[in-house]
Write a protein that holds these residues in place. Structure first.
Motif, short mmCIF file in Angstrom:
data_model
loop_
_atom_site.label_atom_id
_atom_site.label_comp_id
_atom_site.label_asym_id
_atom_site.label_seq_id
_atom_site.Cartn_x
_atom_site.Cartn_y
_atom_site.Cartn_z
N VAL A 57 0.83 -1.20 0.00
CA VAL A 57 0.00 0.00 0.00
C VAL A 57 0.87 1.25 0.00
N GLY A 58 1.95 1.22 0.77
CA GLY A 58 2.85 2.37 0.79
C GLY A 58 3.48 2.63 -0.57
N LYS A 59 3.85 1.58 -1.28
CA LYS A 59 4.42 1.76 -2.61
C LYS A 59 3.38 2.28 -3.60
N MET A 60 2.10 1.81 -3.42
CA MET A 60 1.06 2.25 -4.34
C MET A 60 0.71 3.72 -4.17
N MET A 61 0.96 4.26 -2.98
CA MET A 61 0.67 5.67 -2.76
C MET A 61 1.51 6.56 -3.68
N LYS A 62 2.70 6.11 -4.02
CA LYS A 62 3.53 6.87 -4.97
C LYS A 62 2.88 6.87 -6.35
N ASP A 63 2.27 5.74 -6.72
CA ASP A 63 1.57 5.70 -8.01
C ASP A 63 0.37 6.64 -8.02
N VAL A 64 -0.28 6.78 -6.88
CA VAL A 64 -1.44 7.67 -6.80
C VAL A 64 -1.03 9.11 -7.07
N PHE A 65 0.13 9.51 -6.57
CA PHE A 65 0.58 10.89 -6.79
C PHE A 65 0.85 11.14 -8.27
N PHE A 66 1.42 10.18 -8.98
CA PHE A 66 1.60 10.34 -10.41
C PHE A 66 0.25 10.40 -11.14
N PHE A 67 -0.69 9.58 -10.70
CA PHE A 67 -2.03 9.60 -11.30
C PHE A 67 -2.71 10.95 -11.07
N LEU A 68 -2.58 11.46 -9.86
CA LEU A 68 -3.20 12.75 -9.56
C LEU A 68 -2.59 13.88 -10.39
N PHE A 69 -1.33 13.76 -10.73
CA PHE A 69 -0.72 14.79 -11.58
C PHE A 69 -1.38 14.81 -12.96
N PHE A 70 -1.54 13.64 -13.59
CA PHE A 70 -2.20 13.59 -14.90
C PHE A 70 -3.66 14.02 -14.78
N LEU A 71 -4.31 13.58 -13.70
CA LEU A 71 -5.71 13.94 -13.51
C LEU A 71 -5.87 15.45 -13.34
N ALA A 72 -4.97 16.07 -12.58
CA ALA A 72 -5.08 17.51 -12.33
C ALA A 72 -4.93 18.30 -13.63
N VAL A 73 -4.03 17.86 -14.50
CA VAL A 73 -3.85 18.55 -15.78
C VAL A 73 -5.13 18.48 -16.61
N TRP A 74 -5.69 17.28 -16.74
CA TRP A 74 -6.90 17.13 -17.54
C TRP A 74 -8.10 17.79 -16.86
N LEU A 75 -8.16 17.71 -15.56
CA LEU A 75 -9.28 18.32 -14.82
C LEU A 75 -9.24 19.83 -14.94
N LEU A 76 -8.06 20.43 -14.85
CA LEU A 76 -7.95 21.88 -14.99
C LEU A 76 -8.34 22.33 -16.40
N ALA A 77 -7.88 21.58 -17.39
CA ALA A 77 -8.20 21.95 -18.77
C ALA A 77 -9.70 21.89 -19.03
N TYR A 78 -10.34 20.80 -18.58
CA TYR A 78 -11.78 20.67 -18.80
C TYR A 78 -12.57 21.66 -17.94
N GLY A 79 -12.18 21.84 -16.68
CA GLY A 79 -12.94 22.70 -15.78
C GLY A 79 -12.96 24.14 -16.24
N VAL A 80 -11.84 24.69 -16.67
CA VAL A 80 -11.79 26.07 -17.12
C VAL A 80 -12.59 26.23 -18.40
N ALA A 81 -12.43 25.29 -19.34
CA ALA A 81 -13.18 25.38 -20.61
C ALA A 81 -14.68 25.25 -20.36
N ASN A 82 -15.10 24.37 -19.51
CA ASN A 82 -16.52 24.18 -19.21
C ASN A 82 -17.13 25.41 -18.54
N GLN A 83 -16.42 26.00 -17.60
CA GLN A 83 -16.90 27.21 -16.93
C GLN A 83 -17.02 28.37 -17.90
N ALA A 84 -16.04 28.51 -18.80
CA ALA A 84 -16.08 29.62 -19.76
C ALA A 84 -17.22 29.46 -20.77
N LEU A 85 -17.55 28.21 -21.13
CA LEU A 85 -18.62 27.99 -22.10
C LEU A 85 -20.00 28.11 -21.47
N LEU A 86 -20.16 27.72 -20.22
CA LEU A 86 -21.48 27.72 -19.57
C LEU A 86 -21.87 29.10 -19.03
#
Length: 1258
Positions: A974-1003
């Motif tokens: 579980v401790g080793k997998m937590m490092k994988d979660v941080f890498f996942f959250l990095f990719f997720l944050a990039v895509w989430l920020l891109a979609y969230g700003v575009a969605n807010q600007a369009l709506l």
């Protein structure tokens, strides 16, 4: 010029930066034209055969106008001379050479005058060009142009010279043009290096010395500012001009002002050979001999005799390939012919002998040079006689008779012969040994010098041993130690300092030691200038460091300082005893003391090192010399601890280097040492379990009183802890004197009902029966090690059981020593049973777990049910109990910090543990929450902080359950997998920020509320992943009617903005794309990462868990037996014992065993025997591998082929003898027939008949 040479040294060795210095200076060669010159013809001397040409070979229009003026001085010149009719100008051709289409690394080149000082060129080649310092220099002379080479000469060069040069790390000086023998050698070097690229052999460096006027397309090299690189095209040319050979590593283009003339490089080559022959081999000239230089004459014309004579007068040895061509054949036959005159005749009539020598030399010269002019013969004869007088420096080799298989031995013999002539008092065997060491040819040393015919003395091997150590030649070190060199006499502290002063400046250890040297000089107020910092560390290792005032050099104090930094507090500082230092002294005071001591005569330097193999092992590990360190480890005592120490040093060194390759290499070598420690301990544990346990916890007399367990913990040696023997010892310590198969429910029941301890519910081990069993097994394992077996068995058994006791009994008797039988204080049965149960670490752990669960229940109850308002209405009684409970937890954390000698060390050791950081966070949050809840203003905030704090306290359970065999490995995963979660959250944050700003600007066209922007940009897109999608706010067809506006003023006033429906189709597409990417791509990526981590960690999770288990056992072994909140009683008890009664702690040492000298010696002997058993088994396994068997088969095949070659050679010689015998028989038959038909001789009997000998053949 001398200043420039010093600058060259500073560029090579300057600064503490070490090995990477010079990357910037590789192309910073603008200083070269200022000191390196070329030659230009300044006087036009008309060539009699072509009036438009000068005798220098250049056309008239290429000369300066002054050179062609018809003045009185020029009118009388009839013969052009380079020294008189040329002048020096700054060179205009230097830099790096790139051969078009060759596809290889660039070769440095330089155009230089034939009068350039050789020392400047040599330092340029070694420092600026980065050529490795040679162990041998072979200069090829003769065989110029397109002369046809004989087959055996080609074989000697390819199979003999190149192989010998590669095995010795030699430079080959030769003509760098694509012609004759030089091109053959360069091709052979390229092929040999390519064929042996996978083998750890030395590199052959070919340096081309070429007359500048013979180079074809030399205009491509001209650039006054240097060419980096100069692109050079190789073409087919005439015999007068040749292209450069692309197989040479470097080029020296010697310029004497001529064009198209040969021989311009000969005088410079002789000067360069003479200079190199006075330099020493090894790192920064640390070798025991000067660089051997050997000239090889292959064929050649009559002019080569002048080159040969001049070189012999300088003492340079020559190897002549007789049979290769005119000049070489002439020298070979001349020496053989003149040597036939007896020495006695030379003494009696020297004048007539001299005439005879001249006559014979004249005849031999005419034989090999029939077309020579008569005017040249007398000069040549004089040169020949001068050469004959130096015949001791000449070795004649005939490849047709001697073969090319052992050509390296021929080179060695030639150099030994010359060195014996130059130094009459030197032993031939010692000189041959020094050459073999310089070339790293241990095979020659074994076959020629250490075959049992020579009785070597210690004095004969001392210098060669130092040379082998400094220049990393472990096979010679092993050979010397096996043949008469006593390491106890050899390694003194003086020589150890010499070895550290001889470290290569490119090594990491050198840079680290230099930093500590500068710290000492700076703190003591003796910081040297920049010049001193550069030149002082370069002091030759040959200096004995005996003179006062050597405080500027590295001493053992810097080594001790470096080892302390690398090993930490695991070991006591090294070398403090010989230096006379105290551990309590401050750093500044210690530095001043060391400086004062080094300025005087240091008596400690003449003392022998008490542990020479261990000191050499540390010296080799610091340089990451693998084979050398492995050999020293094999010879050292305390092999398990030494291997773990090497592992710790290498892993710490890998953190200080930025070179990725070196970092990986150090980590790999650290793993090998950890594997050695694991395997050797396995052999020890298999032999004797009790001795193996003692080995783990005994204090070391070499490694600063460290134990194997402490060193393994510091080295992060997880593999070592995974050994079943280590885990068995930890289990014994964990269970104390209880049986290890005791059920957990029995422990819980006895914990809540203490009188059950006196029943048969819990079984305890019988100590007397265990000692008898140990004695029985011990007699089998230790038989033959010592005569006093009974004493040893008793001592070892009782000492080990004393250490494995988990109570605090040693604290009551601090004067008790190991090594003699102890009598424990007599206690009643009730007290003994009580102590056996409550002082076991497992009981302490169980009590802490149960009480911690009770603490969490109390915390949750207070937080959810009984959290009263601020004073005076609260807090409640249970909440005060909770405060007191946390206070006892904080007291225990304070107690855990008191591990170390200094405050900084104690805090460092405490902070290293991640769970201690968690404890600090939990206690700090609790204090903040309690303070805030006492005031009405911050009451709610304090309650929130305490709620978060409950979360932190609950997560602390993960560490508690790490001791479980099933849960422990899963927690690691579980401790080793937590490092994988941080890498996942990095990719997720990039895509989430891109979609969230575009969605807010369009709506929404305009919505300035920060909180709502955050919710719609981050929170809502994140909840979309889990299916919470507000369709009624995003789809235009499902919008709900509500009060909203698009007026910016009203929106600023707080009215809800309306949803923009103009681009609703784009909003839907973005939503679908976002869900597709997050729910399918990213989530599956996370699952794949988890699967990869699980499969990778699952194999080693058990190893990680066992390592963490050790830390947990150490923690609860040192903890008081009572759990919080009752632990406050133990704390008061400890406070009284430590600070009132001044009784030192025994548990703080974590089960360390201090053996007396006799028992330690016996244990070391037993450990050495087990190590030898392991090494023998390992060697046997290596011999049985396929690669080893193939290697042995290959060696046997080579031997058979060599014998078959000798048989063919003998057959050829026998056939020649048979042919000659047939001729002789025919001649005798003819003579017999002729005499029988004549009347000159009257025979008294008939001629004999031919007898048939075939009958005698079996």
């Amino acid at each position: 010029m001398q200043c420039r040479m010093k600058n060259l040294e500073q560029e090579r060795y300057g600064g503490v930066g070490g090995g990477n210095s010079g990357s910037k200076n590789d192309k910073d060669q603008s200083w070269i034209p200022k000191i390196i010159k070329k030659r230009v013809c300044t006087t036009f001397v008309e060539d009699s055969s072509n009036g438009s040409l000068c005798q220098c070979g250049s056309a008239q229009d290429t000369h300066e106008p002054v050179a062609t003026e018809d003045c009185f001085g020029a009118a009388i010149v009839t013969q052009w001379d380079s020294r008189q009719h040329t002048s020096e100008c700054p060179t205009d051709a230097f830099g790096e050479l790139e051969f078009a289409g060759a596809g290889r690394r660039h070769s440095p080149f330089l155009r230089l005058s034939c009068d350039t000082p050789p020392e400047l060129v040599y330092k340029l080649m070694v420092t600026q060009w980065g050529l490795p310092s040679p162990n041998l220099v072979v200069s090829l002379v003769g065989c110029e142009g397109q002369e046809k080479m004989k087959t055996w000469v080609r074989d000697v060069l390819k199979n003999g010279l190149v192989k010998a040069a590669q095995s010795t790390g030699a430079w080959i000086l030769m003509g760098g043009l694509r012609e004759g023998v030089f091109h053959c050698v360069s091709e052979a070097v390229k092929n040999q290096v390519a064929a042996a690229s996978a083998l750890p052999q030395k590199k052959v460096t070919t340096v081309g010395l070429v007359p500048w006027g013979l180079v074809h397309n030399r205009s491509q090299l001209v650039n006054a500012k240097g060419s980096f690189p100069a692109r050079y095209h190789v073409q087919n040319t005439s015999q007068e001009l040749c292209c450069l050979d692309n197989n040479c590593q470097a080029f020296l283009l010697v310029d004497d002002g001529s064009v198209g003339h040969k021989g311009a490089e000969r005088s410079f080559c002789g000067s360069l050979e003479d200079y190199i022959s006075h330099q020493r081999t090894g790192i920064r000239g640390s070798g025991s001999i000067e660089i051997p230089v050997l000239c090889m004459l292959i064929s050649g014309d009559a002019k080569m005799l002048w080159r040969l004579d001049d070189s012999l007068k300088k003492g340079t040895p020559w190897l002549v390939l007789s049979g290769s061509g005119p000049a070489a054949d002439f020298i070979g036959e001349l020496l053989e012919d003149l040597s036939s005159i007896s020495p006695a005749a030379e003494v009696e009539n020297s004048q007539s002998v001299s005439t005879e020598h001249r006559d014979r030399a004249w005849v031999v010269f005419r034989k090999h040079f029939p077309a020579a002019a008569a005017t040249e013969v007398e000069k040549v004869v004089d040169r020949a006689l001068s050469i004959y007088h130096s015949k001791e420096l000449i070795t004649v080799f005939n490849g047709e008779q001697d073969g090319s298989d052992d050509f390296d031995t021929v080179l060695l013999k030639a150099l030994v012969k010359a060195s014996k002539h130059l130094s009459s008092d030197a032993s031939e065997c010692i000189e041959e040994l020094k050459l073999a060491v310089a070339w790293n040819r241990v095979d020659i040393a074994k076959s020629e010098l250490f075959n049992g015919d020579i009785q070597w003395k210690y004095e004969d091997l001392e210098d060669s041993m130092t040379d082998a150590l400094i220049n990393d030649k472990p096979q010679f070190v092993r050979l010397f130690c096996e043949n008469g060199l006593n390491i106890l006499d050899y390694l003194t502290y003086r020589r150890l300092e010499t070895l550290y002063n001889s470290l290569s400046d490119s090594s990491l250890a050198y840079n680290l030691l230099q930093k500590r040297l500068m710290e000492r000089q700076h703190v003591a107020g003796s910081q040297p200038s920049v010049k001193d910092e550069v030149t002082v560390p370069l002091k030759s290792s040959q200096s004995a460091l005996t003179e006062p005032g050597s405080a500027m050099n590295l001493s053992l104090y810097e080594v001790s300082h470096l080892l302390s930094d690398l090993l930490g507090d695991v070991c006591k500082p090294f070398y403090y005893e010989p230096l006379g230092l105290r551990h309590s002294n401050s750093t500044r005071r210690t530095h001043k003391y060391i400086n004062k001591m080094l300025l005087r005569k240091c008596n400690y330097r003449d003392q022998p090192c008490p542990s020479p193999w261990e000191n050499l092992f540390i010296w080799a590990v610091l340089q990451n010399r693998k084979e050398m360190a492995t050999y020293f480890w094999e010879m050292a005592a305390e092999s398990v601890l030494s291997a773990l120490g090497g592992c710790k040093l290498l892993r710490e060194l890998s953190k200080h280097t930025n070179d990725t390759e070196n970092k990986l290499d150090m980590k790999e070598q650290a793993r090998k040492f950890e594997k050695l420690a694991h395997d050797v301990f396995g052999e020890c544990h298999k032999s004797s379990e009790t001795h193996g346990f003692t080995l783990l916890i005994r204090k070391s007399g070499v490694w600063g009183e460290a134990t194997c367990l402490q060193m393994a913990t510091a080295a992060d040696a997880r593999l070592f802890f995974s050994h079943s023997g280590v885990q068995t010892l930890l289990s014994q310590i964990w269970w104390g004197e209880m049986e290890r198969n005791t059920k957990v429910w029995k422990l819980v029941l006895a914990f809540f009902l203490p009188p059950l301890v006196y029943t048969n519910l819990i079984t305890f081990r019988d100590r007397e029966e265990e000692i008898k069993l140990v004695e029985k097994n011990q007699g089998k394992d230790t038989e033959g090690l010592d005569g006093n077996e009974c004493t040893k068995k008793d001592d070892m058994a009782i000492v080990l059981n004393d250490v494995l006791q988990s109570d605090e009994e040693p604290e009551e008797a601090p004067t008790k020593t190991t090594g003699s039988l102890h009598s424990t204080p007599k206690r009643s049965y009730a007290v003994l049973q009580w102590r056996k149960f409550w002082y076991a670490p497992v009981t302490s752990f169980l009590g802490n777990v149960l009480m911690y669960f009770l603490f969490l229940c109390l915390f949750a109850y207070v937080l959810l049910v009984n959290f009263k308002p601020p004073p005076p209405n609260g807090p409640s009684t249970l909440e005060f109990v909770l405060y007191f409970w946390v206070f006892t937890l904080a007291c225990e954390e304070v107690r855990q910090t008191f591990v170390g000698s200094t405050f900084l060390q104690m805090m460092s050791n405490y902070i290293k543990d991640v769970w201690n950081k968690c404890d600090i966070t939990a206690i700090t949050l609790f204090i903040v929450g309690v303070i805030c809840r006492m005031f009405p203003v911050t009451f709610e905030f304090g309650r929130a902080v305490m709620a978060i704090d409950f979360l932190v306290f609950t997560l602390r359970l993960i560490h508690i359950f790490a001791v479980n065999k099933q849960l422990g490995p899963k927690i690691i995963i579980v401790g080793k997998m937590m490092k994988d979660v941080f890498f996942f959250l990095f990719f997720l944050a990039v895509w989430l920020l891109a979609y969230g700003v575009a969605n807010q600007a369009l709506l929404y066209l305009y919505d300035p509320r920060p909180l709502w922007i955050f919710r719609r940009v981050f929170y809502r897109p994140y909840m979309h992943i889990f299916g919470q999608i507000p369709i009624h706010e995003m789809d235009a067809d499902k919008l709900e009617e509500g009060h909203c506006t698009n007026n910016f003023t009203e929106i600023d006033a707080g009215v809800e903005p309306c949803v923009n429906t103009s681009v609703n189709w784009l909003v839907v597409i973005l939503l679908a794309t976002y869900l597709l990417f997050t729910n399918i791509v990213l989530v599956n990526l996370l699952i794949a990462m988890f699967s990869h981590t699980f499969s990778k960690v699952q194999e080693n999770s058990d190893i990680y868990w066992k390592f963490q288990r050790y830390n947990l056992i150490v923690e609860y072994h040192s903890r008081p037996c009572l759990a919080p909140p009752f632990i406050i009683i133990s704390h008061l008890h400890l406070f009284i014992k430590r600070y009132i009664r001044h009784i030192p702690s025994a548990k703080g040492k974590h089960f360390v065993l201090d053996l007396n000298e006799k028992m330690a010696s016996q244990l070391n002997t037993w450990e050495a025997i087990q190590k030898e058993i392991f090494l023998s088994a390992q060697s046997k396994r290596q011999r049985e591998t396929d690669s080893a068997q193939l290697k042995r088969t290959s060696t046997k095949v080579d031997t058979v082929l060599k014998q078959m070659t000798e048989i063919r050679d003998h057959t050829r010689r026998l056939q020649q003898l048979e042919a000659e015998m047939d001729y002789c028989c025919s001649a005798l038959s003819w003579m017999t027939e002729a005499l029988s038909q004549s009347n000159l001789i009257k025979a008294n009997r008939p001629p004999p008949h031919l007898r048939d000998f075939t009958e005698l053949i079996p």
